[in-house]
Design a protein around this motif. Structure first.
Motif, PDB file in Angstrom:
ATOM      1  N   ARG A 189     -14.079   4.350   5.685  1.00  0.00           N
ATOM      2  CA  ARG A 189     -12.710   4.611   6.134  1.00  0.00           C
ATOM      3  C   ARG A 189     -11.936   3.318   6.355  1.00  0.00           C
ATOM      4  N   ILE A 190     -12.624   2.278   6.828  1.00  0.00           N
ATOM      5  CA  ILE A 190     -11.961   0.979   6.990  1.00  0.00           C
ATOM      6  C   ILE A 190     -11.548   0.421   5.634  1.00  0.00           C
ATOM      7  N   VAL A 191     -12.450   0.510   4.661  1.00  0.00           N
ATOM      8  CA  VAL A 191     -12.121   0.029   3.313  1.00  0.00           C
ATOM      9  C   VAL A 191     -10.967   0.834   2.728  1.00  0.00           C
ATOM     10  N   LEU A 192     -10.971   2.146   2.953  1.00  0.00           N
ATOM     11  CA  LEU A 192      -9.882   2.981   2.446  1.00  0.00           C
ATOM     12  C   LEU A 192      -8.547   2.581   3.064  1.00  0.00           C
TER      13      LEU A 192
ATOM     14  N   SER B 206      -9.842   9.516  14.105  1.00  0.00           N
ATOM     15  CA  SER B 206     -10.914  10.487  13.896  1.00  0.00           C
ATOM     16  C   SER B 206     -11.110  11.326  15.160  1.00  0.00           C
ATOM     17  N   PRO B 207     -11.168  12.665  15.056  1.00  0.00           N
ATOM     18  CA  PRO B 207     -11.340  13.513  16.247  1.00  0.00           C
ATOM     19  C   PRO B 207     -12.644  13.206  16.975  1.00  0.00           C
ATOM     20  N   VAL B 208     -12.609  13.359  18.293  1.00  0.00           N
ATOM     21  CA  VAL B 208     -13.785  13.039  19.110  1.00  0.00           C
ATOM     22  C   VAL B 208     -14.966  13.937  18.748  1.00  0.00           C
ATOM     23  N   GLY B 209     -14.721  15.205  18.554  1.00  0.00           N
ATOM     24  CA  GLY B 209     -15.807  16.124  18.219  1.00  0.00           C
ATOM     25  C   GLY B 209     -15.909  16.412  16.739  1.00  0.00           C
ATOM     26  N   GLY B 210     -15.368  15.520  15.905  1.00  0.00           N
ATOM     27  CA  GLY B 210     -15.340  15.768  14.473  1.00  0.00           C
ATOM     28  C   GLY B 210     -16.603  15.338  13.758  1.00  0.00           C
TER      29      GLY B 210
ATOM     30  N   GLY C  11       7.798  -1.492   6.638  1.00  0.00           N
ATOM     31  CA  GLY C  11       7.913  -0.037   6.540  1.00  0.00           C
ATOM     32  C   GLY C  11       6.967   0.561   5.521  1.00  0.00           C
ATOM     33  N   GLY C  12       6.814  -0.102   4.373  1.00  0.00           N
ATOM     34  CA  GLY C  12       5.896   0.410   3.360  1.00  0.00           C
ATOM     35  C   GLY C  12       4.455   0.404   3.828  1.00  0.00           C
ATOM     36  N   VAL C  13       4.039  -0.695   4.449  1.00  0.00           N
ATOM     37  CA  VAL C  13       2.660  -0.778   4.950  1.00  0.00           C
ATOM     38  C   VAL C  13       2.440   0.228   6.081  1.00  0.00           C
ATOM     39  N   ALA C  14       3.434   0.374   6.964  1.00  0.00           N
ATOM     40  CA  ALA C  14       3.305   1.348   8.054  1.00  0.00           C
ATOM     41  C   ALA C  14       3.214   2.767   7.514  1.00  0.00           C
ATOM     42  N   GLY C  15       3.999   3.075   6.479  1.00  0.00           N
ATOM     43  CA  GLY C  15       3.918   4.405   5.881  1.00  0.00           C
ATOM     44  C   GLY C  15       2.556   4.679   5.275  1.00  0.00           C
ATOM     45  N   ALA C  16       2.003   3.696   4.569  1.00  0.00           N
ATOM     46  CA  ALA C  16       0.663   3.869   4.001  1.00  0.00           C
ATOM     47  C   ALA C  16      -0.376   4.048   5.101  1.00  0.00           C
ATOM     48  N   THR C  17      -0.213   3.320   6.200  1.00  0.00           N
ATOM     49  CA  THR C  17      -1.153   3.455   7.320  1.00  0.00           C
ATOM     50  C   THR C  17      -1.113   4.851   7.914  1.00  0.00           C
ATOM     51  N   VAL C  18       0.084   5.373   8.117  1.00  0.00           N
ATOM     52  CA  VAL C  18       0.223   6.714   8.695  1.00  0.00           C
ATOM     53  C   VAL C  18      -0.391   7.764   7.779  1.00  0.00           C
TER      54      VAL C  18
ATOM     55  N   VAL D 118      -2.806   7.421   5.517  1.00  0.00           N
ATOM     56  CA  VAL D 118      -4.269   7.323   5.491  1.00  0.00           C
ATOM     57  C   VAL D 118      -4.872   7.829   6.799  1.00  0.00           C
ATOM     58  N   LEU D 119      -4.274   7.472   7.931  1.00  0.00           N
ATOM     59  CA  LEU D 119      -4.811   7.933   9.215  1.00  0.00           C
ATOM     60  C   LEU D 119      -4.689   9.443   9.355  1.00  0.00           C
ATOM     61  N   PHE D 120      -3.604  10.006   8.857  1.00  0.00           N
ATOM     62  CA  PHE D 120      -3.459  11.465   8.889  1.00  0.00           C
ATOM     63  C   PHE D 120      -4.521  12.128   8.015  1.00  0.00           C
ATOM     64  N   ALA D 121      -4.774  11.545   6.834  1.00  0.00           N
ATOM     65  CA  ALA D 121      -5.812  12.096   5.958  1.00  0.00           C
ATOM     66  C   ALA D 121      -7.191  11.992   6.606  1.00  0.00           C
TER      67      ALA D 121
END
Length: 356
Positions: free
Chosen positions: A113-116, A75-79, A149-156, A158-161
């Motif tokens: 966001r944690i639940v997501l 999450s951005p610092v000033g977001g 790899g699948g879990v890492a892809g899902a993490t990336v 979600v974090l990007f979103a």
């Protein structure tokens, strides 16, 4: 004799580095999928779960903490989530609902966001496990890599979103507001150009008088020239400041329009609404015209500043000529002038300057 080192330690480190790196990446990634992995192991392999019960429960407890750290990092610092909450949030355009316009509460925002994140990673892990990627048998390594790899892809993803969603909300500028700003900018530009012609003429007149003053020995004439030159410089600088304030407002408007164009909600609305696409096209045309006017204003204000600098140089020449060329009278006038200026600066709260 001292025994020579065999040099096996560096080679051993190089051989173990991929394994250590794999554990350093794989374990945190799998920890994010612990809400799905731990129940799966408990149901399908009770013996293994009983053997590693403490590790499994510890990983399950660490999953929310790790998810919180990742969400806070993404999450951005000033977001919207981590930004300043004392500043009022910009209101969305009238008649339009934008979920990003409302700044979320810290606890609710982080929990959501944690639940997501944990839901996405757990769902991905469970889907892969049900497709026989349970890291057993002769292809255990390949199945483990597939799972990680699948879990890492899902993490990336979600974090990007989250990073995109939590960017600072910028209220969209309406077409009417941009057109109003454009009309004001054109009016200001015409006034600036007319004033620049007048100011340039004044600078030329004062410069000519200052040049002629070098041949005059009348103290009163030199003092009058200094007063006239100083007053002209003040008026030009006041004009420059007013133009600069208008220019800053217009530049901010152009920047808001261009930044709001990339807001996620606006992009979705334009994708499904034909009227929104038409309005966006008109807004781009109006913004381009406003940006061109802003560029012209920047050129005119730069010209204004050069005129002020030239006039200040000539005014300083007259001041120093009076100080150095008219004896005690000129020196006393110079000291009184500097005292008045320092008193004015002190009244305004500005730092005092060294005597020149």
């Amino acid at each position: 004799m001292a025994r020579r080192s065999s040099g096996c330690l560096p080679v051993l480190v190089l051989l173990l580095a991929p394994c250590l790196l794999g554990y350093a990446i794989g374990l945190p990634v799998l920890a994010l999928a612990a809400p799905a992995l731990v129940p799966y192991v408990y149901l399908h392999d009770p013996a293994q779960f009983a053997e590693h019960r403490t590790l499994a429960l510890s990983t399950l407890a660490a999953a929310p903490v790790l998810a919180f750290l990742l969400v806070r990092w993404a999450s951005p610092v000033g977001g919207r989530l981590r930004g300043n909450r004392t500043r009022p949030a910009p209101a969305p355009a009238k008649g339009r609902f934008n979920p990003r316009a409302r700044q979320p509460r810290p606890v609710r925002g982080y929990l959501g966001r944690i639940v997501l994140l944990l839901s996405a990673t757990s769902t991905t892990a469970l889907w892969l496990l049900l497709r026989s990627n349970d890291a057993r048998g002769p292809q255990a390594m390949q199945e483990t890599l597939t799972l990680v790899g699948g879990v890492a892809g899902a993490t990336v993803v979600v974090l990007f979103a989250i990073r995109r969603w939590d960017r600072p909300y910028i209220a969209p500028v309406t077409l009417t507001a941009v057109r109003t700003q454009a009309r004001q900018a054109e009016k200001a530009l015409r006034r600036v150009r007319a004033d620049n012609v007048r100011v340039e003429r004044l600078v030329a007149e004062v410069s000519a008088k200052l040049a002629a003053a070098h041949t005059q020995r009348d103290f009163a004439t030199m003092r009058t020239l200094h007063t006239e030159s100083y007053g002209c410089a003040d008026s030009v600088y006041a004009h420059y400041r007013s133009v600069q304030e208008s220019l800053n407002t217009m530049t901010h408007t152009v920047r808001r329009v261009r930044m709001a164009r990339w807001q996620p909600a606006g992009a979705v609305v334009r994708a499904v609404n034909r009227g929104a696409r038409t309005e966006a096209a008109q807004l781009r045309v109006a913004t381009a015209g406003l940006a061109a006017t802003v560029a012209s204003l920047q050129s005119e204000t730069a010209r204004n500043r050069k005129l002020v600098d030239q006039l200040n140089i000539r005014t300083a020449d007259v001041k120093h000529r009076i100080r150095d060329g008219y004896g005690a009278v000129g020196l006393r006038w110079f000291e009184d002038l500097e005292a008045r200026r320092e008193a004015a600066r002190a009244a305004e709260g500005k730092p005092l300057r060294a005597a020149r």
